[in-house]
Design an enzyme around this catalytic site. Sequence first.
Site, mmCIF file in Angstrom:
data_model
loop_
_atom_site.group_PDB
_atom_site.id
_atom_site.type_symbol
_atom_site.label_atom_id
_atom_site.label_comp_id
_atom_site.label_asym_id
_atom_site.label_seq_id
_atom_site.Cartn_x
_atom_site.Cartn_y
_atom_site.Cartn_z
ATOM 1 N N ASP A 217 5.405 -21.801 -39.075
ATOM 2 C CA ASP A 217 5.518 -20.972 -37.878
ATOM 3 C C ASP A 217 5.005 -19.571 -38.157
ATOM 4 O OD1 ASP A 217 7.603 -19.410 -38.922
ATOM 5 O OD2 ASP A 217 9.096 -20.058 -37.468
ATOM 6 N N ARG B 114 9.220 -10.074 -41.164
ATOM 7 C CA ARG B 114 10.304 -9.267 -41.742
ATOM 8 C C ARG B 114 9.803 -8.507 -42.969
ATOM 9 N NH1 ARG B 114 14.876 -10.470 -43.743
ATOM 10 N NH2 ARG B 114 15.875 -8.706 -42.708
ATOM 11 N N LYS C 240 14.125 -22.916 -44.099
ATOM 12 C CA LYS C 240 13.202 -22.108 -43.290
ATOM 13 C C LYS C 240 12.971 -20.761 -43.968
ATOM 14 C CE LYS C 240 12.607 -20.188 -38.647
ATOM 15 N NZ LYS C 240 12.848 -18.749 -38.777
ATOM 16 N N HIS D 32 9.141 -15.226 -40.794
ATOM 17 C CA HIS D 32 10.195 -14.819 -39.852
ATOM 18 C C HIS D 32 9.713 -13.635 -39.008
ATOM 19 C CE1 HIS D 32 14.796 -15.323 -39.515
ATOM 20 N NE2 HIS D 32 14.421 -14.590 -38.477
HETATM 21 C C1 LIG Z 1 14.718 -13.834 -30.142
HETATM 22 C C2 LIG Z 1 14.500 -14.428 -31.508
HETATM 23 C C3 LIG Z 1 15.579 -14.945 -32.195
HETATM 24 C C4 LIG Z 1 15.394 -15.533 -33.459
HETATM 25 N N1 LIG Z 1 16.474 -16.044 -34.103
HETATM 26 C C5 LIG Z 1 16.298 -16.666 -35.289
HETATM 27 C C6 LIG Z 1 17.404 -17.252 -35.964
HETATM 28 O O1 LIG Z 1 18.540 -17.154 -35.541
HETATM 29 N N2 LIG Z 1 17.152 -17.930 -37.116
HETATM 30 C C7 LIG Z 1 15.895 -18.045 -37.631
HETATM 31 O O2 LIG Z 1 15.714 -18.683 -38.653
HETATM 32 N N3 LIG Z 1 14.831 -17.471 -37.027
HETATM 33 C C8 LIG Z 1 15.006 -16.790 -35.873
HETATM 34 N N4 LIG Z 1 13.931 -16.220 -35.253
HETATM 35 C C9 LIG Z 1 12.591 -16.349 -35.864
HETATM 36 C C10 LIG Z 1 11.857 -17.557 -35.312
HETATM 37 O O3 LIG Z 1 12.526 -18.751 -35.613
HETATM 38 C C11 LIG Z 1 10.431 -17.684 -35.886
HETATM 39 O O4 LIG Z 1 10.467 -17.797 -37.288
HETATM 40 C C12 LIG Z 1 9.523 -16.504 -35.533
HETATM 41 O O5 LIG Z 1 9.766 -16.036 -34.229
HETATM 42 C C13 LIG Z 1 8.068 -16.933 -35.683
HETATM 43 O O6 LIG Z 1 7.198 -15.894 -35.436
HETATM 44 P P1 LIG Z 1 6.415 -15.707 -34.036
HETATM 45 O O7 LIG Z 1 7.424 -15.403 -32.999
HETATM 46 O O8 LIG Z 1 5.492 -14.570 -34.306
HETATM 47 O O9 LIG Z 1 5.680 -16.988 -33.770
HETATM 48 C C14 LIG Z 1 14.097 -15.583 -34.034
HETATM 49 C C15 LIG Z 1 13.026 -15.031 -33.331
HETATM 50 C C16 LIG Z 1 13.204 -14.450 -32.095
HETATM 51 C C17 LIG Z 1 12.042 -13.848 -31.376
#
Ligand SMILES: Cc1cc2nc3c(=O)[nH]c(=O)nc-3n(C[C@H](O)[C@H](O)[C@H](O)COP(=O)(O)O)c2cc1C
Length: 300
Positions: free
Chosen positions: A226, A198, A171, A195
């Site tokens: 995503d 970031r 990912k 992500h």
């Molecule tokens: C509350 C929260 C926790 C997340 N925790 C992780 C995680 O532990 N590992 C990870 O790969 N991505 C994590 N993400 C990122 C999401 O998997 C995803 O890549 C991202 O939210 C996509 O963008 P969007 O919310 O704008 O659609 C997290 C996102 C949020 C909002």
Amino acid sequence: MEYNRISDANIITAKYMDSILIKERLIDSVVADIKTDFLGSTFDMPVMTPAFSHLGKYNDRELTGLEEYSVAAKELNILNFVGMMENDMFGRIAATGAKTVRIVKPYADNGKVRDQMQYAESVGAYGIGMDIDHIFGNQGLDVVIGEQMEVQTADMLASYVASSKLPFVVKGVLSVEDAVKCAEIGAKAIIVSHHHGRLPYAVPPMMVLPDIKEALKGKDVKIIVDCGIASGADVYKAIALGADAAAVGRSMLPALEKEGVEGVKKFIIDVGNELRFIMSCTGYSKVSDIDDKCLVKTTF
Ligand SMILES: Cc1cc2nc3c(=O)[nH]c(=O)nc-3n(C[C@H](O)[C@H](O)[C@H](O)COP(=O)(O)O)c2cc1C
């Protein structure tokens, strides 16, 4: 003239996605089927949950948000993802019966990486993987909720792949170079993602998708997208540009918070219904037929 610079990749991504328009092809069209074959199963739609972490209980309900959306994924028959967590929490996710891919953090403690992957396999995870886009921070290597992250080499990733019978998902791929490395190490799927922004000025995942799709041609690697996926139109565009499926993200949080399992189900069913509608209006009867012929890129 004042010029406001925007480095926020979430905004850049939303603008890019909204600049892609859709043409209709109605004559001879049928009601589309959105079922999808993915990593050995048939799912009800090419829409997945995001790899989330740290969602507690909303409104004093019995289950945590992570368990609630996992139950929704099971009931919807869609592929479920979860992110950073300890084994006891993953055990509870596994107990929901959802087909779940556990995305493990790139911990500096490599023993922890391996332990979490092995545990996931032992309790019936559908897949395992790692988010490679959460290694660095502004101070160097990032520390996430007290946990030190570490660089992951291709050899390390290959050893995780070799350590398990489960499909491995990388990912946080946002370049052809990383996508090709993922294929070389034996990953079965990648998630094209920044992500939730970031990296400042990160390229919209959908913008790099066509090149990644081309680079992975003939390779046995599925592509998920995503970031900013909030509607059936977003999923449609992602698939048209080369993805096999797309994962919703923060877009599902209001429904999750308000109505838990039922809220997530309603939200994702709406996404699927819009996807079916757009496929039907553009002359695609099944997901695997979708290509970019009905997309128009505009600059206005
Ligand atoms: C509350 C929260 C926790 C997340 N925790 C992780 C995680 O532990 N590992 C990870 O790969 N991505 C994590 N993400 C990122 C999401 O998997 C995803 O890549 C991202 O939210 C996509 O963008 P969007 O919310 O704008 O659609 C997290 C996102 C949020 C909002």
